[in-house]
Design a protein around this motif. Structure first.
Motif, short mmCIF file in Angstrom:
data_model
loop_
_atom_site.label_atom_id
_atom_site.label_comp_id
_atom_site.label_asym_id
_atom_site.label_seq_id
_atom_site.Cartn_x
_atom_site.Cartn_y
_atom_site.Cartn_z
N GLY A 18 16.87 173.18 25.55
CA GLY A 18 16.70 174.27 24.60
C GLY A 18 17.58 175.48 24.88
O GLY A 18 17.61 176.42 24.08
N LEU A 19 18.28 175.46 26.02
CA LEU A 19 19.19 176.58 26.33
C LEU A 19 20.35 176.58 25.34
O LEU A 19 20.82 175.51 24.93
N SER A 20 20.82 177.74 24.98
CA SER A 20 21.93 177.81 24.02
C SER A 20 23.23 177.34 24.67
O SER A 20 23.42 177.49 25.88
N HIS A 21 24.11 176.82 23.83
CA HIS A 21 25.42 176.38 24.32
C HIS A 21 26.17 177.54 24.98
O HIS A 21 26.78 177.38 26.03
N ASP A 22 26.09 178.71 24.34
CA ASP A 22 26.76 179.89 24.90
C ASP A 22 26.21 180.24 26.28
O ASP A 22 26.98 180.52 27.21
N PHE A 23 24.88 180.22 26.42
CA PHE A 23 24.28 180.52 27.73
C PHE A 23 24.77 179.52 28.78
O PHE A 23 25.18 179.91 29.87
N MET A 24 24.75 178.22 28.43
CA MET A 24 25.16 177.20 29.40
C MET A 24 26.62 177.38 29.82
O MET A 24 26.95 177.22 30.99
N THR A 25 27.48 177.73 28.87
CA THR A 25 28.90 177.93 29.17
C THR A 25 29.09 179.13 30.09
O THR A 25 29.79 179.03 31.12
N ILE A 26 28.47 180.25 29.75
CA ILE A 26 28.61 181.48 30.56
C ILE A 26 27.98 181.28 31.94
O ILE A 26 28.59 181.62 32.96
N ALA A 27 26.78 180.70 31.98
CA ALA A 27 26.09 180.49 33.26
C ALA A 27 26.88 179.53 34.15
O ALA A 27 27.00 179.74 35.36
N SER A 28 27.44 178.47 33.56
CA SER A 28 28.21 177.50 34.34
C SER A 28 29.43 178.15 34.97
O SER A 28 29.78 177.86 36.13
N GLY A 54 25.22 166.33 28.91
CA GLY A 54 24.18 167.04 28.19
C GLY A 54 24.08 168.50 28.59
O GLY A 54 25.09 169.22 28.62
N SER A 55 22.88 168.93 28.95
CA SER A 55 22.62 170.34 29.26
C SER A 55 22.75 170.65 30.75
O SER A 55 22.39 171.75 31.18
N GLU A 56 23.28 169.73 31.55
CA GLU A 56 23.49 170.01 32.97
C GLU A 56 24.50 171.14 33.14
O GLU A 56 25.33 171.38 32.26
N VAL A 57 24.43 171.81 34.30
CA VAL A 57 25.46 172.79 34.64
C VAL A 57 26.80 172.08 34.53
O VAL A 57 26.99 170.97 35.06
N LYS A 58 27.72 172.70 33.83
CA LYS A 58 29.03 172.09 33.55
C LYS A 58 29.87 171.99 34.83
O LYS A 58 30.10 173.00 35.49
N THR A 59 30.32 170.78 35.15
CA THR A 59 31.10 170.58 36.37
C THR A 59 32.58 170.29 36.10
O THR A 59 33.37 170.23 37.04
N LEU A 60 32.99 170.11 34.85
CA LEU A 60 34.37 169.69 34.59
C LEU A 60 35.39 170.71 35.08
O LEU A 60 36.41 170.32 35.66
N ASP A 61 35.12 172.00 34.88
CA ASP A 61 36.05 173.02 35.38
C ASP A 61 36.08 173.03 36.91
O ASP A 61 37.14 173.25 37.51
N THR A 176 22.85 179.22 41.56
CA THR A 176 22.54 179.54 40.17
C THR A 176 23.54 180.58 39.68
O THR A 176 24.38 181.05 40.46
N GLU A 177 23.39 180.95 38.42
CA GLU A 177 24.27 182.00 37.89
C GLU A 177 23.92 183.36 38.49
O GLU A 177 24.74 184.28 38.46
N ASP A 178 22.73 183.50 39.08
CA ASP A 178 22.28 184.78 39.63
C ASP A 178 22.42 184.90 41.14
O ASP A 178 22.51 186.00 41.67
N GLU A 179 22.39 183.78 41.85
CA GLU A 179 22.36 183.86 43.31
C GLU A 179 22.77 182.55 43.98
O GLU A 179 22.82 181.50 43.35
N VAL A 180 23.01 182.66 45.28
CA VAL A 180 23.22 181.51 46.14
C VAL A 180 22.02 181.46 47.08
O VAL A 180 21.77 182.43 47.81
N ILE A 181 21.29 180.36 47.03
CA ILE A 181 20.07 180.23 47.83
C ILE A 181 20.34 179.29 49.00
O ILE A 181 20.68 178.12 48.81
N ARG A 182 20.22 179.83 50.19
CA ARG A 182 20.32 179.01 51.39
C ARG A 182 18.90 178.54 51.68
O ARG A 182 18.03 179.35 52.01
#
Length: 187
Positions: A18-28, A54-61, A176-182
């Motif tokens: 349900g996440l928007s395409h724009d959100f997924m692109t920016i967050a990725s 699909g809606s996974e975090v984009k890895t191609l870049d 994540t787009e907000d942080e790195v969790i160790r």
């Protein structure tokens, strides 16, 4: 307790889809930037990764950048009940495999020693507990290989509780787009 996993997986996949395409692109893109904050990733010469769908975090870049930096990038192919990672130098070396996921062609060389592995996840906990797709491929692979593990996840899918099953292999880093969790799994 693991009988709750299919219901949780279904709910969280629906949420992610349900996440928007724009959100997924920016967050990725932000996740890709945050990934570089992990020294083990920056220094990795051989990286096992996955081809996002699909809606996974984009890895191609991420894959393209690692290839252009001259790193060895290996993507998974399903062989019987296991994952085999094969080196790719470009996206033309991929073909549609099992489950409709792009995977390396059979002539791509197998790589079995990596510095790190980027692991797909439906959801993650801050402790490193991962909710995968329920087939166990990554848990079986990770149980046989000592390797630094990093999951790429949208912050909305870092959850408080994921039921633990025998055979689950915890992840060391969550980006994540907000942080790195160790996670507590990092020694």
């Amino acid at each position: 307790m693991s009988e709750d996993k299919p219901r949780l997986r279904s709910h969280l996949l629906e949420k992610r889809d349900g996440l928007s395409h724009d959100f997924m692109t920016i967050a990725s893109k932000q996740i890709q930037r945050n990934l570089k904050k992990i020294e083990a990733f920056r220094n990795a010469e051989k990286v096992a990764c996955y081809y996002s769908i699909g809606s996974e975090v984009k890895t191609l870049d991420i894959i393209q950048q690692m290839i252009s930096e001259g790193r060895t990038v290996a993507l998974p192919r399903v062989v019987d009940d296991d994952l085999v990672f094969c080196a790719v130098k470009n996206f033309e070396e991929l073909q549609k495999g099992e489950f409709g996921i792009m995977e390396p062609r059979k002539n791509c060389p197998i790589v079995d020693d990596f510095d790190i592995i980027l692991v797909p996840a439906v959801a993650m906990m801050r402790t490193g507990q991962r909710l995968g797709y329920g087939m166990g491929y990554y848990d079986r692979f990770l149980s046989k290989h000592k390797i630094t593990t990093i999951a790429l996840e949208y912050s909305k899918l870092v959850v408080r509780n994921i039921p633990k099953s025998d055979g689950d292999v915890p992840i060391q880093w969550v980006v994540t787009e907000d942080e790195v969790i160790r996670t507590s799994q990092v020694k």
